[in-house]
Write a protein that holds these residues in place. Sequence first.
Motif, short mmCIF file in Angstrom:
data_model
loop_
_atom_site.label_atom_id
_atom_site.label_comp_id
_atom_site.label_asym_id
_atom_site.label_seq_id
_atom_site.Cartn_x
_atom_site.Cartn_y
_atom_site.Cartn_z
N UNK A 28 0.83 -1.20 0.00
CA UNK A 28 0.00 0.00 0.00
C UNK A 28 0.87 1.26 0.00
N UNK A 29 0.59 2.15 -0.93
CA UNK A 29 1.22 3.48 -0.95
C UNK A 29 0.39 4.34 -0.01
N UNK A 30 0.94 4.60 1.17
CA UNK A 30 0.17 5.26 2.23
C UNK A 30 -0.27 6.68 1.85
N UNK A 31 0.61 7.44 1.22
CA UNK A 31 0.26 8.83 0.91
C UNK A 31 -0.93 8.93 -0.05
N UNK A 36 -0.02 -0.89 -4.47
CA UNK A 36 1.19 -0.89 -5.30
C UNK A 36 1.26 -2.17 -6.13
N UNK A 37 1.02 -3.30 -5.47
CA UNK A 37 1.07 -4.60 -6.14
C UNK A 37 0.10 -5.54 -5.45
N UNK A 53 2.04 2.00 -9.39
CA UNK A 53 1.92 3.07 -8.41
C UNK A 53 3.30 3.47 -7.89
N UNK A 54 4.11 2.46 -7.57
CA UNK A 54 5.47 2.69 -7.07
C UNK A 54 6.34 1.56 -7.61
N UNK A 55 7.00 1.82 -8.73
CA UNK A 55 7.75 0.77 -9.42
C UNK A 55 8.90 0.22 -8.60
N UNK A 56 9.52 1.05 -7.74
CA UNK A 56 10.64 0.59 -6.93
C UNK A 56 10.19 -0.49 -5.95
N UNK A 62 8.45 -8.24 -6.68
CA UNK A 62 8.53 -9.18 -7.80
C UNK A 62 9.82 -10.00 -7.71
N UNK A 63 10.92 -9.34 -7.38
CA UNK A 63 12.20 -10.05 -7.26
C UNK A 63 12.14 -11.10 -6.15
#
Length: 81
Positions: A28-31, A36-37, A53-56, A62-63
């Motif tokens: 979750x992207x809190x802001x 995110x995934x 949403x946030x690729x990093x 994923x890794x």
Amino acid sequence: MGIEYKIKFAMPMDFEPSALFRKLPSPIERSAMAEIYNYAVESDGFYFVDHLVNREIASVALRLFIDEALTHSPSIQIIEP
């Protein structure tokens, strides 16, 4: 909308994902309160969705799924379903 991945490998019958789940970053992207995934554990591997949403953070998750699959199989297949 996002990018979907299927990480196919020979899933062990006694697969226990709890150690993997503890390593995963928050989905979750809190802001923005956005997902995110997302993922699912399936009988033939993992299903993963990057919601862009946030690729990093999504790439770290994923890794971790790819690394987990490679601990159980000498080769894996990654496809876009």
